[in-house]
Design a protein around this motif. Structure first.
Motif, PDB file in Angstrom:
ATOM      1  N   ALA A 130      31.148  40.317  62.412  1.00 37.88           N
ATOM      2  CA  ALA A 130      31.858  39.201  61.766  1.00 37.88           C
ATOM      3  C   ALA A 130      30.885  38.103  61.366  1.00 37.88           C
ATOM      4  O   ALA A 130      31.008  37.514  60.284  1.00 37.88           O
ATOM      5  N   LEU A 131      29.886  37.818  62.203  1.00 38.60           N
ATOM      6  CA  LEU A 131      28.887  36.806  61.859  1.00 38.60           C
ATOM      7  C   LEU A 131      28.120  37.199  60.608  1.00 38.60           C
ATOM      8  O   LEU A 131      27.896  36.383  59.717  1.00 38.60           O
ATOM      9  N   SER A 136      26.699  35.969  55.112  1.00 39.73           N
ATOM     10  CA  SER A 136      26.399  36.583  53.812  1.00 39.73           C
ATOM     11  C   SER A 136      27.304  36.020  52.723  1.00 39.73           C
ATOM     12  O   SER A 136      26.879  35.842  51.583  1.00 39.73           O
ATOM     13  N   ALA A 137      28.562  35.719  53.061  1.00 37.54           N
ATOM     14  CA  ALA A 137      29.499  35.168  52.076  1.00 37.54           C
ATOM     15  C   ALA A 137      29.034  33.809  51.569  1.00 37.54           C
ATOM     16  O   ALA A 137      29.162  33.505  50.383  1.00 37.54           O
ATOM     17  N   SER A 139      25.927  32.772  51.292  1.00 33.18           N
ATOM     18  CA  SER A 139      24.823  33.032  50.359  1.00 33.18           C
ATOM     19  C   SER A 139      25.332  33.548  49.019  1.00 33.18           C
ATOM     20  O   SER A 139      24.846  33.150  47.960  1.00 33.18           O
ATOM     21  N   ARG A 140      26.337  34.432  49.041  1.00 27.43           N
ATOM     22  CA  ARG A 140      26.900  34.958  47.785  1.00 27.43           C
ATOM     23  C   ARG A 140      27.575  33.858  46.978  1.00 27.43           C
ATOM     24  O   ARG A 140      27.499  33.845  45.745  1.00 27.43           O
ATOM     25  N   ARG A 141      28.256  32.935  47.650  1.00 22.28           N
ATOM     26  CA  ARG A 141      28.916  31.838  46.919  1.00 22.28           C
ATOM     27  C   ARG A 141      27.885  30.919  46.267  1.00 22.28           C
ATOM     28  O   ARG A 141      28.100  30.457  45.145  1.00 22.28           O
ATOM     29  N   ILE A 142      26.779  30.673  46.946  1.00 25.82           N
ATOM     30  CA  ILE A 142      25.718  29.864  46.330  1.00 25.82           C
ATOM     31  C   ILE A 142      25.172  30.591  45.113  1.00 25.82           C
ATOM     32  O   ILE A 142      25.014  30.002  44.050  1.00 25.82           O
ATOM     33  N   GLN A 143      24.902  31.864  45.247  1.00 20.66           N
ATOM     34  CA  GLN A 143      24.381  32.678  44.144  1.00 20.66           C
ATOM     35  C   GLN A 143      25.359  32.681  42.970  1.00 20.66           C
ATOM     36  O   GLN A 143      24.957  32.578  41.807  1.00 20.66           O
ATOM     37  N   ALA A 144      26.651  32.770  43.231  1.00 20.00           N
ATOM     38  CA  ALA A 144      27.669  32.833  42.176  1.00 20.00           C
ATOM     39  C   ALA A 144      27.771  31.537  41.383  1.00 20.00           C
ATOM     40  O   ALA A 144      28.239  31.544  40.241  1.00 20.00           O
TER      41      ALA A 144
END
Length: 149
Positions: A130-131, A136-137, A139-144
């Protein structure tokens, strides 16, 4: 993006996530502070705004109002726009000590965002997975926020 977990035993956690962001160091750092603060999302992407006092000794916490909330950590080090380090229990409500680091490195017109989470504690079964997904989510939101050119 790469994710690696290397538990030393069932009482420790080592996690690293690297993400290439198509933005400058300054823009990526600003997005990081926003994602860890008022734009933070929790389980199933439910809004979970946080307060991040972005200075040494500043608190990172969830303010539920009426002096209720949950302290996640304290800013241990900050060097804008290349480092944010926080220590504390994070989102874990059990015996644990954690350190997270966000290091940002310029790579041409892009930024390499490296996240590390080290922790020692009494982890319930399945908690490491879960961590990994939660960090990771972020980091993906920053990338998006900065689509590929």
């Amino acid at each position: 993006m790469s994710t690696a977990t290397t538990p030393q035993d069932d009482r420790s956690l080592q996690l690293e996530v690297q993400t290439r962001v198509h933005a400058s160091l300054d823009d990526t750092f600003a997005a990081l502070l926003e994602e860890l603060g008022p734009a933070n999302l929790g389980y199933a992407d439910a809004p979970m705004p946080m307060v991040l006092e972005a200075w040494p000794g500043g608190r990172w916490y969830r303010d539920l109002g009426n002096q209720d909330g949950h302290w996640w950590g304290t800013v241990q080090a900050i060097r804008r726009p290349t480092l944010l380090e926080i220590c504390g229990p994070m989102m874990m409500s059990f015996g644990v000590a954690s350190n997270i680091q966000y290091r940002l490195t310029a790579d041409g017109h892009d930024t390499l965002l490296t996240f590390r989470h080290s922790a020692l504690g009494l982890f319930p079964a399945g908690y490491r997975d879960a961590l990994t997904q939660g960090w990771s989510a972020i980091s993906r939101r920053i990338q998006a926020r900065f689509p590929s050119p």
